[in-house]
Design an enzyme around this catalytic site. Structure first.
Site, mmCIF file in Angstrom:
data_model
loop_
_atom_site.group_PDB
_atom_site.id
_atom_site.type_symbol
_atom_site.label_atom_id
_atom_site.label_comp_id
_atom_site.label_asym_id
_atom_site.label_seq_id
_atom_site.Cartn_x
_atom_site.Cartn_y
_atom_site.Cartn_z
ATOM 1 N N ARG A 70 73.515 91.892 4.672
ATOM 2 C CA ARG A 70 73.388 92.960 3.670
ATOM 3 C C ARG A 70 74.358 94.105 3.918
ATOM 4 N NH1 ARG A 70 67.509 95.306 5.542
ATOM 5 N NH2 ARG A 70 68.177 96.070 7.552
ATOM 6 N N CYS B 125 75.771 95.187 16.831
ATOM 7 C CA CYS B 125 76.570 95.135 18.055
ATOM 8 C C CYS B 125 78.030 95.533 17.818
ATOM 9 C CB CYS B 125 76.488 93.728 18.629
ATOM 10 S SG CYS B 125 77.573 93.463 20.003
ATOM 11 N N GLY C 295 68.642 89.443 2.027
ATOM 12 C CA GLY C 295 68.045 88.106 2.069
ATOM 13 C C GLY C 295 66.541 88.182 2.237
ATOM 14 N N GLU D 60 73.735 106.257 27.720
ATOM 15 C CA GLU D 60 75.168 106.133 27.383
ATOM 16 C C GLU D 60 75.626 107.320 26.538
ATOM 17 O OE1 GLU D 60 76.192 102.304 25.738
ATOM 18 O OE2 GLU D 60 75.841 101.284 27.648
ATOM 19 N N GLU E 261 62.722 112.223 29.669
ATOM 20 C CA GLU E 261 62.157 110.873 29.834
ATOM 21 C C GLU E 261 60.671 111.010 30.167
ATOM 22 O OE1 GLU E 261 63.037 107.437 29.632
ATOM 23 O OE2 GLU E 261 60.901 107.398 30.084
ATOM 24 N N ALA F 58 66.275 108.421 21.082
ATOM 25 C CA ALA F 58 66.594 107.080 21.612
ATOM 26 C C ALA F 58 65.364 106.535 22.322
ATOM 27 C CB ALA F 58 67.781 107.170 22.562
ATOM 28 N N ILE F 59 64.301 106.341 21.523
ATOM 29 C CA ILE F 59 63.015 105.987 22.133
ATOM 30 C C ILE F 59 62.646 104.521 21.898
ATOM 31 C CG2 ILE F 59 62.079 108.338 22.112
ATOM 32 C CD1 ILE F 59 60.577 107.528 19.506
ATOM 33 N N GLY F 60 63.643 103.737 21.513
ATOM 34 C CA GLY F 60 63.357 102.301 21.359
ATOM 35 C C GLY F 60 63.701 101.788 19.975
ATOM 36 N N HIS G 183 90.588 90.243 48.658
ATOM 37 C CA HIS G 183 90.757 91.590 49.205
ATOM 38 C C HIS G 183 92.069 92.196 48.686
ATOM 39 C CE1 HIS G 183 90.664 94.883 52.067
ATOM 40 N NE2 HIS G 183 91.938 94.649 52.308
HETATM 41 C C1 LIG Z 1 74.126 102.205 20.458
HETATM 42 C C2 LIG Z 1 73.872 100.813 20.925
HETATM 43 C C3 LIG Z 1 74.567 100.306 22.001
HETATM 44 C C4 LIG Z 1 74.340 99.009 22.434
HETATM 45 N N1 LIG Z 1 75.046 98.543 23.498
HETATM 46 C C5 LIG Z 1 74.831 97.280 23.915
HETATM 47 C C6 LIG Z 1 75.582 96.748 24.984
HETATM 48 O O1 LIG Z 1 76.435 97.421 25.560
HETATM 49 N N2 LIG Z 1 75.353 95.478 25.361
HETATM 50 C C7 LIG Z 1 74.406 94.696 24.741
HETATM 51 O O2 LIG Z 1 74.239 93.535 25.113
HETATM 52 N N3 LIG Z 1 73.670 95.183 23.732
HETATM 53 C C8 LIG Z 1 73.864 96.439 23.304
HETATM 54 N N4 LIG Z 1 73.143 96.919 22.257
HETATM 55 C C9 LIG Z 1 72.120 96.051 21.642
HETATM 56 C C10 LIG Z 1 72.769 95.049 20.686
HETATM 57 O O3 LIG Z 1 73.481 95.755 19.699
HETATM 58 C C11 LIG Z 1 71.705 94.182 20.054
HETATM 59 O O4 LIG Z 1 70.943 93.569 21.070
HETATM 60 C C12 LIG Z 1 72.325 93.097 19.199
HETATM 61 O O5 LIG Z 1 73.098 93.650 18.173
HETATM 62 C C13 LIG Z 1 71.232 92.224 18.580
HETATM 63 O O6 LIG Z 1 71.844 91.228 17.835
HETATM 64 P P1 LIG Z 1 71.087 90.548 16.610
HETATM 65 O O7 LIG Z 1 71.992 89.449 16.158
HETATM 66 O O8 LIG Z 1 69.705 90.209 16.989
HETATM 67 O O9 LIG Z 1 70.957 91.648 15.481
HETATM 68 P P2 LIG Z 1 71.915 92.757 14.883
HETATM 69 O O10 LIG Z 1 73.155 92.940 15.624
HETATM 70 O O11 LIG Z 1 71.016 93.940 14.683
HETATM 71 O O12 LIG Z 1 72.295 92.167 13.470
HETATM 72 C C14 LIG Z 1 71.348 91.955 12.464
HETATM 73 C C15 LIG Z 1 72.064 91.887 11.145
HETATM 74 O O13 LIG Z 1 71.138 91.467 10.164
HETATM 75 C C16 LIG Z 1 71.379 92.179 8.963
HETATM 76 N N5 LIG Z 1 70.156 92.159 8.158
HETATM 77 C C17 LIG Z 1 68.948 92.684 8.480
HETATM 78 N N6 LIG Z 1 68.060 92.417 7.509
HETATM 79 C C18 LIG Z 1 68.726 91.731 6.555
HETATM 80 C C19 LIG Z 1 68.349 91.187 5.307
HETATM 81 N N7 LIG Z 1 67.094 91.261 4.832
HETATM 82 N N8 LIG Z 1 69.290 90.556 4.558
HETATM 83 C C20 LIG Z 1 70.576 90.454 5.006
HETATM 84 N N9 LIG Z 1 70.980 90.947 6.197
HETATM 85 C C21 LIG Z 1 70.058 91.572 6.962
HETATM 86 C C22 LIG Z 1 71.755 93.569 9.435
HETATM 87 O O14 LIG Z 1 72.509 94.258 8.443
HETATM 88 C C23 LIG Z 1 72.601 93.249 10.669
HETATM 89 O O15 LIG Z 1 73.957 93.139 10.347
HETATM 90 C C24 LIG Z 1 73.380 98.203 21.780
HETATM 91 C C25 LIG Z 1 72.670 98.706 20.683
HETATM 92 C C26 LIG Z 1 72.927 99.984 20.257
HETATM 93 C C27 LIG Z 1 72.168 100.499 19.072
#
Ligand SMILES: Cc1cc2nc3c(=O)[nH]c(=O)nc-3n(C[C@H](O)[C@H](O)[C@H](O)COP(=O)(O)OP(=O)(O)OC[C@H]3O[C@@H](n4cnc5c(N)ncnc54)[C@H](O)[C@@H]3O)c2cc1C
Length: 465
Positions: free
Chosen positions: A35, A42, A114, A186, A202, A268-270, A444
């Site tokens: 979407r 990511c 979707g 971060e 925290e 940034a609470i989850g 090394h």
């Molecule tokens: C600021 C920040 C920093 C981060 N840094 C790291 C890091 O350094 N290393 C790491 O491993 N992880 C990091 N993460 C976490 C990482 O981004 C996520 O774990 C990862 O993106 C999850 O992948 P995913 O494929 O589950 O979902 P996402 O990457 O969230 O992708 C989901 C996709 O689904 C789409 N979507 C949702 N609902 C619908 C719908 N109904 N129809 C169509 N499309 C839809 C969304 O638009 C999105 O593009 C970070 C997260 C944040 C917020």
């Protein structure tokens, strides 16, 4: 007529787009539905753009300490707009990369919202138009969004989620960060290095609470030394924002309440999983009480033909975990027999300054699990490369099962540890023991020698300390 596929992937983050590619490689006719932007959180709003921001902060930090390296850097300043522009450029480049990969692998991309409308059926709605798709299997990979504080909606002005913090309307002068997980820390580290006055609150008794307690303690000390104000065991009693800033009443661990004023706050609470209003409930897909989907080791939900991966399933909520699950799900769909993923072999990295990285059990968790442990701990100050880099702050800790010598966990803090942790991750995946790690030859001079020393240290054999 509905377009029909072997596999539809809903969501194109690191879980979804990797699943789609693997599906195409296995000869499946694949569609992906997105979407917003290909690459998900990511690439566009998470891992990658934050690392681009943090790289600018790191270079700024080095420039300010040029003298330590015998160099002269004068008139140094930071241009937040240019820093953000670079980060957005990096995200765009990767988004285009995923677009290319979809084309290369002949994956049909359907942009829109979707929704599962029945078993094997999915509708995609965009600009008031709806198309119907069908597939034998659907992988749900819709990711997650930031959790809001009750009574303090994020508005992008004074109250930010990570998205706002990544594209700030202005540089915060006095920043409050609520939550000290990887994302909170971060951003705290980035803005602190960029010159803001930063306070982290925290609720738990230590920052980065999922990490080993020694890492939390070291990081707290290091960040305080850099000028950050860190309040652990603290809670926000009252908070309100207006056009001029944010006022918060914070009760510290001593029970005393203090009123503070801030220019901005990052919440940034989850995270909250994106599992509502996409037809999952109607199909009877099982979720826990927070909305995360329940899956088996092959990433299958309780409903036939519906798989779930990434941030909508159990933690850790990390990109590489999402991608790995994407491959597992597709291999299972293709009739192969993928290995289940062991959560204890998933590394975690936080790119604050100093960096932290870990894999496996912390010392406390290993003891809780009933292991008798042997622990090694080697400081950066004992490593020639760290001293040559001017980065002698940090340590590497390893935890072994005292009875079998199995590597149970590794925990690091210091320069470049996010690049080092994979050494231990490979070792853990191969179920290595102290004997093999001791016999491994490390080059090394490298920071990796500390990994060797930490293992040796667990058995009283460290050489350079
Ligand atoms: C600021 C920040 C920093 C981060 N840094 C790291 C890091 O350094 N290393 C790491 O491993 N992880 C990091 N993460 C976490 C990482 O981004 C996520 O774990 C990862 O993106 C999850 O992948 P995913 O494929 O589950 O979902 P996402 O990457 O969230 O992708 C989901 C996709 O689904 C789409 N979507 C949702 N609902 C619908 C719908 N109904 N129809 C169509 N499309 C839809 C969304 O638009 C999105 O593009 C970070 C997260 C944040 C917020």
């Amino acid at each position: 007529m509905a377009e029909s596929y072997d596999l539809i992937v809903l969501g194109s983050g690191p879980g979804g787009y990797v699943a789609a590619i693997r599906g195409a490689q296995l000869g499946l006719k694949v569609a992906i539905v997105e979407r917003e932007l290909l690459g998900g959180i990511c690439l566009n709003w998470g891992c990658i753009p934050t690392k681009a921001l943090l790289r600018s902060a790191e270079i700024y930090h080095y420039m300010q300490h040029a003298k330590d390296y015998g160099l002269v850097a004068q008139g140094i300043s930071a241009d937040i707009e240019a820093v953000v522009k670079r980060s957005r450029g990096v995200a765009k480049q990767l988004n285009q990369g995923v677009t290319h990969l979809m084309k290369k692998n002949k994956i049909a991309v359907h942009f829109g919202d979707g929704k599962l409308t029945g078993q094997g059926k999915l509708s995609v709605t965009r600009d008031g138009k709806t198309e119907e798709l069908t597939a034998k299997n659907i992988i749900v990979a819709t990711g997650a969004r930031a959790r809001d504080l009750p009574n303090l909606p994020t508005d992008g002005k004074r109250v930010w989620t990570y998205r706002h913090a990544m594209t700030p309307p202005e540089m915060p002068t006095k920043l409050l960060v609520i939550g000290s997980g990887a994302i909170g820390i971060e951003f705290a580290s980035f803005y602190n290095d960029m010159g803001a006055e930063v306070t982290v609150v925290e609720m738990l008794d230590r920052i980065v609470p999922v990490e080993d307690a020694d890492v939390s303690a070291f990081l707290e000390k290091a960040l305080k030394k850099q000028g950050m104000n860190i309040l652990t065991g603290a809670k926000i009693d009252k908070i309100a924002a207006d056009a001029n800033g944010v006022k918060a009443r914070i009760t510290g661990k001593d029970g005393k309440a203090t009123d503070g004023e801030f220019s901005h706050v990052i919440v940034a609470i989850g995270i909250v999983p994106n599992t509502e209003n996409i037809g999952l409930k109607e199909l009877g897909v099982a979720m826990d009480d927070r909305g995360f989907l329940k899956t088996d080791p092959a990433c299958k939900t309780n409903v036939d033909g519906v798989y779930a991966i990434g941030d909508i399933t159990a933690p850790p909520w990390l990109a590489h975990k999402a991608s790995h699950e994407g491959v597992i799900a597709v291999e299972a769909i293709a009739g192969n027999h993928p290995h289940a993923m062991d959560p204890r072999n998933i590394p975690g990295c936080t790119y604050c300054h100093p960096q932290i990285a870990s894999v496996g059990l912390t010392e406390a968790k290993a003891k809780e699990a009933g292991y008798e442990v042997k622990v090694g701990n080697f400081p950066f100050i004992g490593n020639g490369k760290a001293i040559a880099l001017g980065e002698a702050e940090g340590f590497i800790k390893t935890v072994f099962d005292a009875r079998t010598g199995e590597l149970l966990g590794a925990h690091m803090i210091g320069a470049e540890v996010t690049e080092l942790i994979q050494g231990y991750t490979i070792g853990k995946t191969l179920e290595t023991t102290e004997a093999e790690l001791m016999e491994t030859v490390f080059p090394h001079p490298t920071l990796s020698e500390m990994m060797h020393e930490s293992v040796l240290g667990a058995y009283g054999r460290a050489l350079h300390i």
